[in-house]
Design a protein around this motif. Structure first.
Motif, PDB file in Angstrom:
ATOM      1  N   PRO A   1       0.814  -1.231   0.000  1.00  0.00           N
ATOM      2  CA  PRO A   1       0.000   0.000   0.000  1.00  0.00           C
ATOM      3  C   PRO A   1       0.840   1.270   0.000  1.00  0.00           C
TER       4      PRO A   1
ATOM      5  N   ILE B   1      -4.673   2.087  -5.322  1.00  0.00           N
ATOM      6  CA  ILE B   1      -3.878   1.009  -4.726  1.00  0.00           C
ATOM      7  C   ILE B   1      -4.343  -0.347  -5.251  1.00  0.00           C
TER       8      ILE B   1
ATOM      9  N   SER C   1      -5.192  -2.018   2.692  1.00  0.00           N
ATOM     10  CA  SER C   1      -5.371  -0.694   2.102  1.00  0.00           C
ATOM     11  C   SER C   1      -6.572   0.036   2.700  1.00  0.00           C
TER      12      SER C   1
END
Length: 469
Positions: free
Chosen positions: A99, A128, A345
């Protein structure tokens, strides 16, 4: 089907893989926070950590050039369980790091759209996951394709922008522009009684990690006894020079108080290009940086997963997770890794700011990485005494004294970096220190539990099961 990996990596490929794994332009904004003293910090970190680590990895990788890298070293030194912990720490820190790398891509991509998106949590979360899953699909095609992408994207997206920003920094200084930092003795030598100094050192150490990643591909390297030492020497020199000069180039134009950890590199390029009336280059630079970040990400997606794969084939994971496709890519493990990254994330959605999420994940990555390096250093010592007569094509210089010296320097720097990670920087965390330490401690505990469970669940019937789908 032939299960033997093909020899597809030469010296150039090893150099590019090492450079793109370690020499991340993403790390420049965090090291630029420390101004001209970054020269001192990088030199100190190189002596205490980077050079000892490179020397040890060069010896171990040339002595035991087998698939699995650090898992193989730990297994030969102390047994399967120790090897499992070593490779597990590498894989988990890597999963947490994804991330961070991807948020850099998200921050850079905003300069092609609108810079204000860099602080938008939902936008960062979306980028991401999109980029990571695309890279995962690429790595399912095998190491040969991945290595080609790394080489070309690394040149276009890392070597070029690194050299470009260093050149711009030199021109800026020679042109007599205002500098945000000073280069006198007082500014370049840090005050050691200030706690921020030690936080700075830990951040620099983290920016020099990853030199061991190429050893995982040992079975796919042409003439490893010659290729590894040569590649590590070239990469080490290039990495240290570019990280120091690149960090200084950012520090001289962007005030530390306004530097974003995610989009700071583009802020520096923007200031340079605006001053020289070259704003039209900004989109080209942004695309270049994105390609470089993808090159680094590509290495890490397949590398540590292959290390876990070797451990899995020793009976630590069921046959389902040992499956490889026809390109020798560990498909189930890559998909599982992607799921974990997606969950991690989500932290960007719940932390107060993007910068605080970035720093917390960065420190958790550092802590786990230091545990892995500690395992490697102990493996190195054990193997020296356990196999004293084994031929070592490359050995750490200095005999017994050299062996103990590099280990002492490495272990001390790792232990110190681990401790300092629990001290949050005031620039980012203005309050709530106990919550920071609680989250960090809980994260470390959570990621240390799985290998213990894998030890108890291991079955001999799972060992060496190689299946393809």
């Amino acid at each position: 089907m032939d299960n033997t990996p093909k020899k597809v990596l030469g010296t150039f490929s090893l150099v590019m893989i090492t450079i793109t794994c370690v020499d991340s332009i993403r790390n420049l904004p965090s090291s630029a926070l420390f101004g001209s003293s970054v020269i001192f910090f990088f030199c100190l970190a190189a002596i205490l950590f980077f050079i000892p680590t490179a020397l040890i990895c060069a010896e171990l990788s040339t002595t035991w050039p087998e698939q699995g890298g650090i898992y193989t070293w730990g297994k030969k030194a102390f047994g399967r369980g120790y090897g499992l912990f070593t490779v597990w720490f590498q894989w988990t820190e890597n999963v947490i790091w994804y991330p961070l790398s991807l948020s850099f891509i998200a921050g850079t991509f905003t300069y092609l759209i609108t810079p204000h998106l860099a602080t938008n949590k939902l936008y960062v979360f979306a980028i991401i996951n999109i980029v990571f899953w695309v890279c995962t699909l690429i790595n399912l095609k095998g190491l040969k394709l991945s290595a080609k992408i790394t080489a070309w994207f690394g040149i276009l997206g890392l070597v070029f922008p690194m050299c470009f920003i260093i050149l711009l920094g030199v021109i800026w200084i020679l042109g007599g522009h205002h500098l945000q930092v000073h280069f006198n003795q007082q500014a370049m030598l840090p005050h050691f009684n200030h706690p921020g100094v030690w936080i700075s050192l830990s951040a620099i150490v983290m920016s020099l990690t990853g030199v061991e990643i190429t050893t995982i591909h040992a079975a796919e390297v042409k003439k490893p006894q010659r290729s590894y030492p040569k590649a590590l020497l070239i990469a080490t020199i290039f990495i240290l020079i570019t990280l120091i000069l690149g960090s200084l180039s950012i520090a001289i134009v962007v005030p530390a108080s306004k530097l974003s950890l995610i989009s700071g590199i583009m802020e520096a390029f923007h200031d340079f290009l605006f001053a020289y009336h070259l704003q039209w280059l900004s989109p080209i630079v942004a695309i270049s940086l994105i390609l470089g970040a993808i090159a680094g990400l590509n290495n890490w997606i397949i590398g540590p997963t292959k290390g876990i794969m070797v451990a899995a084939q020793d009976g630590y994971l069921p046959p389902l997770l040992q499956r490889q496709n026809r390109h020798h890519a560990p498909k189930p493990l890559l998909l599982l890794q992607g799921l974990i990254v997606t969950l991690l994330s989500c932290l960007f959605l719940f932390m107060p700011t993007v910068n605080s999420s970035y720093w917390l994940l960065n420190v958790l990555t550092t802590q786990l990485y230091m545990l892995m390096y500690l395992c490697i250093f102990f493996s190195f010592l054990r193997l020296r005494f356990k196999y004293p007569k084994t031929h070592r094509p490359f050995a750490v210089p200095g005999g017994q004294i050299g062996m103990w010296l590099v280990c002492l320097l490495g272990v001390v720097s790792m232990a110190f970096t681990f401790y300092i990670g629990f001290i949050p920087p005031k620039q980012i965390f203005h309050s709530g220190y106990w919550q920071y330490d609680l989250i960090l401690g809980a994260g470390l505990l959570i990621f240390c539990i799985p290998p213990l469970l894998m030890q108890t669940m291991r079955k001999s019937a799972w060992k060496q099961t190689q299946t393809y789908n």
